[in-house]
Design an enzyme around this catalytic site. Structure first.
Site, PDB file in Angstrom:
ATOM      1  N   ASP A  76       0.802  -1.215  -0.112  1.00 13.08           N
ATOM      2  CA  ASP A  76      -0.045   0.006   0.085  1.00 13.08           C
ATOM      3  C   ASP A  76       0.849   1.266   0.264  1.00 13.08           C
ATOM      4  OD1 ASP A  76      -2.331  -1.124  -0.022  1.00 13.08           O
ATOM      5  OD2 ASP A  76      -2.698  -1.005   2.014  1.00 13.08           O
ATOM      6  N   HIS A 288      29.535   7.639  -3.434  1.00  9.08           N
ATOM      7  CA  HIS A 288      28.105   7.921  -3.320  1.00  9.08           C
ATOM      8  C   HIS A 288      27.611   7.022  -2.053  1.00  9.08           C
ATOM      9  CE1 HIS A 288      27.015   9.692  -7.539  1.00  9.08           C
ATOM     10  NE2 HIS A 288      27.588  10.532  -6.780  1.00  9.08           N
ATOM     11  N   ASP A 305      27.850  15.550   1.240  1.00 11.07           N
ATOM     12  CA  ASP A 305      27.482  15.917   0.279  1.00 11.07           C
ATOM     13  C   ASP A 305      25.828  15.814   0.174  1.00 11.07           C
ATOM     14  OD1 ASP A 305      26.884  15.988  -2.648  1.00 11.07           O
ATOM     15  OD2 ASP A 305      28.370  14.681  -3.325  1.00 11.07           O
ATOM     16  N   ASP A 316      23.462  21.069  -4.539  1.00 11.94           N
ATOM     17  CA  ASP A 316      24.304  20.294  -4.445  1.00 11.94           C
ATOM     18  C   ASP A 316      25.668  20.761  -3.971  1.00 11.94           C
ATOM     19  OD1 ASP A 316      25.817  17.816  -4.668  1.00 11.94           O
ATOM     20  OD2 ASP A 316      25.783  17.827  -6.971  1.00 11.94           O
ATOM     21  N   HIS A 388      36.588  10.723 -10.469  1.00 12.29           N
ATOM     22  CA  HIS A 388      35.162  11.333 -10.925  1.00 12.29           C
ATOM     23  C   HIS A 388      35.580  12.843 -11.647  1.00 12.29           C
ATOM     24  CE1 HIS A 388      34.790  14.084  -7.803  1.00 12.29           C
ATOM     25  NE2 HIS A 388      35.092  13.128  -7.065  1.00 12.29           N
ATOM     26  N   HIS A 392      28.914  19.063 -13.085  1.00 11.67           N
ATOM     27  CA  HIS A 392      27.705  18.670 -13.627  1.00 11.67           C
ATOM     28  C   HIS A 392      26.700  19.960 -13.822  1.00 11.67           C
ATOM     29  CE1 HIS A 392      25.915  18.150  -9.785  1.00 11.67           C
ATOM     30  NE2 HIS A 392      26.709  17.417  -9.650  1.00 11.67           N
ATOM     31  N   HIS A 399      21.762  16.111 -11.416  1.00 12.93           N
ATOM     32  CA  HIS A 399      22.682  15.857 -12.467  1.00 12.93           C
ATOM     33  C   HIS A 399      21.917  16.408 -13.553  1.00 12.93           C
ATOM     34  CE1 HIS A 399      25.903  13.032 -10.727  1.00 12.93           C
ATOM     35  NE2 HIS A 399      25.655  14.018  -9.977  1.00 12.93           N
ATOM     36  N   GLU A 416      33.452  20.282  -8.074  1.00  9.72           N
ATOM     37  CA  GLU A 416      33.748  19.300  -7.135  1.00  9.72           C
ATOM     38  C   GLU A 416      34.623  18.235  -7.249  1.00  9.72           C
ATOM     39  OE1 GLU A 416      30.812  16.325  -6.740  1.00  9.72           O
ATOM     40  OE2 GLU A 416      29.377  17.280  -8.530  1.00  9.72           O
ATOM     41  N   TYR A 420      40.471  10.424  -2.663  1.00 10.08           N
ATOM     42  CA  TYR A 420      40.035   9.511  -1.815  1.00 10.08           C
ATOM     43  C   TYR A 420      41.014   8.625  -1.564  1.00 10.08           C
ATOM     44  CZ  TYR A 420      35.986  12.142  -3.607  1.00 10.08           C
ATOM     45  OH  TYR A 420      35.247  12.871  -4.053  1.00 10.08           O
ATOM     46  N   ARG A 437      36.028  15.903  -0.328  1.00 12.14           N
ATOM     47  CA  ARG A 437      35.518  16.419  -1.393  1.00 12.14           C
ATOM     48  C   ARG A 437      35.061  17.733  -1.246  1.00 12.14           C
ATOM     49  NH1 ARG A 437      32.659  12.330  -3.061  1.00 12.14           N
ATOM     50  NH2 ARG A 437      30.623  12.912  -2.535  1.00 12.14           N
ATOM     51  N   GLU A 439      32.527  20.990  -2.892  1.00 10.75           N
ATOM     52  CA  GLU A 439      31.513  21.256  -4.045  1.00 10.75           C
ATOM     53  C   GLU A 439      30.994  22.494  -3.876  1.00 10.75           C
ATOM     54  OE1 GLU A 439      28.612  18.398  -4.459  1.00 10.75           O
ATOM     55  OE2 GLU A 439      28.237  18.837  -6.623  1.00 10.75           O
TER      56      GLU A 439
END
Ligand code: GLY
Ligand code: MN
Length: 471
Positions: A76, A288, A305, A316, A388, A392, A399, A416, A420, A437, A439
């Site tokens: 449901d 991510h 992030d 972002d 990466h 974007h 994105h 960004e 790592y 990171r 950004e």
């Protein structure tokens, strides 16, 4: 990248008993629309966007858009509805199961000449009792100013002769569709009946160019969109700042997530624009990471992030900081490389330069510094630690769509870079589990850029000062 928003709509009968009756203290004037959001995109914005698309369409053609459907989570419970962004951009309609036709030229469409046609969900008191009000045809005509509107269950029998057009533009989708066999206006049926209407021999159907046209329009933000992006970004910066002020060793990633999303919701953002990425220690090295379940330890760096979504537009913004408020020597070294790379990237965001100029500038810094630190031996090995791109577009999708050509006024993009170094990396273990990171969201202006997210600390000294002040 496909993102699923893990919030959901609950449709449980047990809720019925808890729905309050009318509030006697409100008079009928107070029960008017200004109890709800008053800063939605106006119909004139959407009309302007339809006009802009029409100007790109060749003579005697039509562009067709289909609204999203509701996706079932289990039994449901459904996922929170999210409109197909082009449909929202062109209409402001925020309900499922609609279909929109934008014709280049006026057509005789049943009861007059129009260059637009839309089919939407009908009003339905029993469904609205459970799931909330619908606009219906009258609402779509009155509030969204889409004058040529019908209910979606009329689409099957609507006489629409596409065969006289030279071209039909559509964006293919591979969404799984549930067929509600009792609803002849649901997305499944709309697509089925559209296919039947398009199965005219010789119809010229273009499934490539409409995506490009929409990307070209959406990558240049209108002033009304920039207002909403500023709002989403302001809320996101406030969340970052509040988290820096409140976070403590011994708490958890999910506690940090709760602080962030409390700020989002309490300041009016409808949702996070994507699942919040809040990774501490080893999880700072997962690009991510969204589980957000680890305990926060002394000496952990935390990558945050996050992006609030406000009236469809997503921010972002990433900040990385030490949970205990003080960077270690190694964390400081890596952080400052990423910051230097990010500043070089932002400085490259000028109108006329290539979309990937920021990526190139930031990558150059990271390669140089990693070589100097002897963390890599050859230039190409930077990919072990920075895997990466930096940028974007940002907008109705986090994105967002765009053409990735040269930057121009009105583009909004992220910058960004990150480094790592997961445990087991081929370097001195003192670097292990450092993930950083940084950004920001950058608006391209006529002559340069504006960093829309500079409202939250970024340098080590600013961050340490803010975090020290909290006690
Ligand atoms: N905010 C996550 C990403 O840009 O991929
Ligand atoms: Mn991003």
């Amino acid at each position: 990248m496909t993102r699923r928003i893990l919030t959901f709509v609950v449709v449980l009968s047990s809720w019925f008993g808890s729905i309050a009756g009318p509030n006697d203290s409100l008079n009928s004037n107070e029960l008017s629309e200004d109890l709800y959001d008053t800063d939605l995109l106006p119909p004139s914005f959407h009309e302007g966007r339809r006009k802009a698309l029409r100007s790109l369409l060749p003579e005697n053609s039509v562009a067709i858009f289909i609204a999203n459907s509701i996706k079932n989570r289990s039994n449901d419970v459904d996922f929170e509805f999210h409109q197909e962004p082009n449909f929202y951009y062109l209409t402001g309609y925020n309900e499922p199961h609609g279909i929109l036709f934008i014709f280049k030229n006026n057509q005789y469409l049943g009861n007059g000449h129009y260059n637009e046609l839309v089919f939407v969900q009908p009003r339905d008191s029993s469904t609205e009792l459970w799931a909330g009000k619908r606009l219906g045809v009258e609402g779509v005509k009155g509030k969204l100013e889409l004058k040529n509107a019908y209910t979606n269950d009329q689409f099957a029998d609507y006489k629409l002769d596409l065969s006289k057009l030279d071209q039909v533009f559509i964006i293919p989708d591979d969404q799984e569709m549930e067929d509600n066999s009792r609803d002849r206006g649901d997305r499944y049926s709309l697509k089925k009946h559209l296919k039947a209407k398009m199965d005219t021999t010789g119809l010229n159907i273009n499934t490539i160019l409409l995506k490009e046209m929409m990307s070209g329009l959406r990558e240049v933000k209108e002033k009304e969109e920039i207002v909403l992006l500023r709002k989403a970004i302001g809320i996101t910066c406030a969340a970052q700042q509040q988290l820096m002020e409140e976070i403590k060793v011994g708490q958890t990633e999910y506690h940090a997530e709760a602080i962030v999303e409390y700020v989002f919701k309490s300041r009016g953002a409808e949702y996070p624009g994507f699942p919040s990425i809040i990774g501490a220690g080893e999880n700072s090295c997962i690009l991510h990471y969204t589980a957000n379940r680890k305990k926060l330890l002394n000496d952990d760096l935390i990558v945050v992030d996050i992006g609030a979504e406000y009236h469809g537009y997503s921010a972002d913004v990433t900040r990385t900081f030490p949970v205990n408020g003080k960077f270690t020597k190694e964390q400081m070294i890596i952080y400052n490389i990423v910051l230097e790379a990010q500043e070089a990237g932002i400085a490259a965001c000028i109108p006329g330069s290539r979309f990937w100029a920021a990526n190139q500038a930031a990558t150059g810094v990271i390669i140089k510094r990693l070589l100097q630190l002897k963390l890599i031996k050859e230039r190409k090995d930077y990919r072990n630690y920075f895997m990466h791109g930096t940028s974007h577009y940002l907008g109705l999708d986090v994105h967002d769509v765009g053409l990735f050509g040269n930057l121009s006024e009105g583009n909004v993009l992220t910058v960004e870079p990150g480094i790592y170094i997961p445990e087991g990396s081929p370097c001195d273990p003192k670097w292990w589990n450092i993930g950083v990171r940084i950004e920001d969201d950058v608006l391209i202006t006529k002559t340069g850029y504006e960093v829309l997210s500079d409202c939250v600390p970024k340098s080590i000294s600013e961050i340490e000062k803010l975090m020290a002040d909290k006690e």
